[in-house]
Design a protein around this motif. Structure first.
Motif, mmCIF file in Angstrom:
data_model
loop_
_atom_site.group_PDB
_atom_site.id
_atom_site.type_symbol
_atom_site.label_atom_id
_atom_site.label_comp_id
_atom_site.label_asym_id
_atom_site.label_seq_id
_atom_site.Cartn_x
_atom_site.Cartn_y
_atom_site.Cartn_z
ATOM 1 N N ALA A 15 0.907 -1.151 -0.155
ATOM 2 C CA ALA A 15 0.051 -0.039 0.098
ATOM 3 C C ALA A 15 0.789 1.048 0.090
ATOM 4 N N SER A 16 1.991 1.253 0.845
ATOM 5 C CA SER A 16 2.649 2.387 0.762
ATOM 6 C C SER A 16 3.521 2.633 -0.589
ATOM 7 N N LEU A 17 3.984 1.673 -1.182
ATOM 8 C CA LEU A 17 4.571 1.743 -2.600
ATOM 9 C C LEU A 17 3.577 1.997 -3.782
ATOM 10 N N ARG A 63 5.323 9.637 5.194
ATOM 11 C CA ARG A 63 6.100 8.663 5.202
ATOM 12 C C ARG A 63 7.066 8.626 4.155
ATOM 13 N N PHE A 64 6.935 9.615 3.141
ATOM 14 C CA PHE A 64 7.920 9.419 1.930
ATOM 15 C C PHE A 64 9.119 10.044 2.535
ATOM 16 N N ASN A 65 10.330 9.475 1.970
ATOM 17 C CA ASN A 65 11.643 10.297 2.177
ATOM 18 C C ASN A 65 11.857 11.331 1.158
ATOM 19 N N GLY A 66 11.325 11.179 0.110
ATOM 20 C CA GLY A 66 11.452 12.273 -1.027
ATOM 21 C C GLY A 66 10.658 12.417 -2.207
ATOM 22 N N THR A 67 10.747 13.486 -2.683
ATOM 23 C CA THR A 67 9.785 13.535 -4.161
ATOM 24 C C THR A 67 11.000 14.254 -5.123
ATOM 25 N N TYR A 68 10.817 13.844 -6.436
ATOM 26 C CA TYR A 68 11.743 14.262 -7.333
ATOM 27 C C TYR A 68 11.190 14.282 -8.455
ATOM 28 N N SER A 69 12.052 15.285 -9.440
ATOM 29 C CA SER A 69 11.790 15.136 -11.070
ATOM 30 C C SER A 69 13.237 15.259 -11.615
ATOM 31 N N ALA A 70 13.394 14.599 -12.897
ATOM 32 C CA ALA A 70 14.587 14.947 -13.626
ATOM 33 C C ALA A 70 14.024 14.991 -14.968
ATOM 34 N N TRP A 71 14.555 15.922 -15.769
ATOM 35 C CA TRP A 71 14.402 16.296 -17.165
ATOM 36 C C TRP A 71 15.350 16.433 -18.022
ATOM 37 N N GLU A 72 14.906 15.934 -19.159
ATOM 38 C CA GLU A 72 15.790 15.931 -20.486
ATOM 39 C C GLU A 72 16.553 17.374 -20.731
ATOM 40 N N PRO A 73 17.636 17.520 -21.298
ATOM 41 C CA PRO A 73 18.272 18.779 -21.621
ATOM 42 C C PRO A 73 17.436 19.763 -22.316
ATOM 43 N N ALA A 160 13.544 2.762 -1.610
ATOM 44 C CA ALA A 160 12.731 1.996 -2.510
ATOM 45 C C ALA A 160 12.349 3.386 -3.576
ATOM 46 N N THR A 161 12.574 3.472 -4.547
ATOM 47 C CA THR A 161 12.018 4.407 -5.283
ATOM 48 C C THR A 161 11.209 4.339 -6.629
ATOM 49 N N MET A 162 10.237 5.069 -6.594
ATOM 50 C CA MET A 162 9.260 4.931 -7.963
ATOM 51 C C MET A 162 9.147 6.055 -8.724
ATOM 52 N N SER A 163 9.617 5.717 -10.155
ATOM 53 C CA SER A 163 9.620 6.687 -10.996
ATOM 54 C C SER A 163 8.592 6.438 -12.118
ATOM 55 N N VAL A 164 8.023 7.560 -12.765
ATOM 56 C CA VAL A 164 7.051 7.511 -13.650
ATOM 57 C C VAL A 164 7.542 8.405 -14.796
ATOM 58 N N PRO A 165 7.427 7.982 -15.996
ATOM 59 C CA PRO A 165 7.725 8.790 -17.043
ATOM 60 C C PRO A 165 6.756 10.063 -17.331
ATOM 61 N N ILE A 166 7.425 11.262 -18.033
ATOM 62 C CA ILE A 166 6.673 12.309 -18.272
ATOM 63 C C ILE A 166 6.771 12.373 -19.893
ATOM 64 N N MET A 167 5.765 12.472 -20.539
ATOM 65 C CA MET A 167 5.586 12.560 -21.894
ATOM 66 C C MET A 167 5.085 14.086 -21.995
ATOM 67 N N ASP A 179 10.121 8.480 -3.032
ATOM 68 C CA ASP A 179 10.788 7.114 -2.701
ATOM 69 C C ASP A 179 10.653 7.109 -1.084
ATOM 70 N N PHE A 180 10.994 6.064 -0.558
ATOM 71 C CA PHE A 180 10.869 5.603 0.630
ATOM 72 C C PHE A 180 12.398 5.227 1.185
ATOM 73 N N ASP A 181 12.838 5.804 2.315
ATOM 74 C CA ASP A 181 13.855 5.325 3.179
ATOM 75 C C ASP A 181 13.518 4.196 3.793
ATOM 76 N N LEU A 182 14.239 3.041 3.279
ATOM 77 C CA LEU A 182 13.994 1.558 3.797
ATOM 78 C C LEU A 182 13.935 1.443 5.180
ATOM 79 N N ALA A 183 14.543 2.239 5.988
ATOM 80 C CA ALA A 183 14.605 2.278 7.693
ATOM 81 C C ALA A 183 12.964 2.188 7.858
ATOM 82 N N PHE A 184 12.003 2.844 7.111
ATOM 83 C CA PHE A 184 10.687 2.545 7.450
ATOM 84 C C PHE A 184 10.348 1.208 7.296
#
Length: 229
Positions: A15-17, A63-73, A160-167, A179-184
């Motif tokens: 459920a967390s994932l 409960r999330f450790n982080g949120t992020y986004s990464a983009w093409e040049p 544990a990191t979940m990433s989704v493509p941006i189109m 993502d989650f820190d696995l300490a959780f």
């Protein structure tokens, strides 16, 4: 009751994932709309707007450790040159939009630019360093990577990191993720152990690829192959 307990705990982790995937999908969809040619946000407002969204999603999900986004040049606003070395905006020497918002153990929230997003080298446990970016970029599919070693606010953690493509307008533009820190997950394994057989059982949580995500008896084995436990 043992089996049921195990499936309940597995259910909590799943459920967390799922929650993290849901958040990543929502961010990806809203970024797609905001960056589209037709009816997007003004280009020079996008980085600030997307950073605000990433920060709010992290705040809304304790409960999330982080949120992020990464983009093409130049895919976000055509202005990577104006953001070179701007770590406070989530950019590295390239000026690409690479914000990673994280929560430390003491609750402090900070931004850092993502690293190793283009690296196909592998960690000792076999995971591709940039798999969370390279996977969606090459396959167009969502990615779940765990346990991924990473440095968060100066500290080595497993994620544990979940990433989704941006189109954007039909083309791969980047990823959004959570993502989650696995300490959780480790805390969960330890609490399951405490609740069964008077604490005499051992609880291991292992990925489908056979990597240890949590272990009540051998926390030092997290991130390695299960056979080593």
């Amino acid at each position: 009751g043992l089996k049921r307990l195990a499936s309940t705990q597995a259910g909590i982790i799943r459920a967390s994932l799922d929650e993290a995937f849901g958040a990543a999908r929502n961010m990806a969809r809203s970024f797609e709309m905001a960056a589209s040619q037709k009816d997007g946000t003004l280009a020079d407002r996008r980085r600030a707007q997307f950073n605000a969204i990433l920060l709010n999603v992290l705040k809304d999900n304790p409960r999330f450790n982080g949120t992020y986004s990464a983009w093409e040049p130049n895919a976000i606003d055509g202005n990577d040159a104006g953001f070179k070395n701007n770590a406070a905006a989530g950019s590295d020497t390239t000026g690409r939009f690479l914000p990673y918002w994280t929560r430390a153990a003491d609750g402090k929230i900070a931004i850092q630019p993502l690293v190793e997003y283009d690296s196909s080298a592998t960690h000792p446990n076999g995971l591709v360093k940039g798999g969370w970016y390279i996977g969606p970029a090459t396959t167009g599919k969502e990615s779940l990577l765990a346990p991924l070693p990473y440095i968060v606010q100066g500290r080595n953690v497993y994620l544990a990191t979940m990433s989704v493509p941006i189109m954007v307008d039909g083309k791969f533009a980047g990823v959004a993720g959570a993502d989650f820190d696995l300490a959780f997950v480790q805390k969960l394994a330890e609490s399951v152990k405490a609740s069964i057989y008077d604490g005499k059982a051992s609880v291991d949580i292992v990925t489908s690829a056979g990597l240890v995500v949590a272990s009540s008896e051998h926390p030092d084995k997290i991130g390695g192959a299960y056979s080593a436990v």
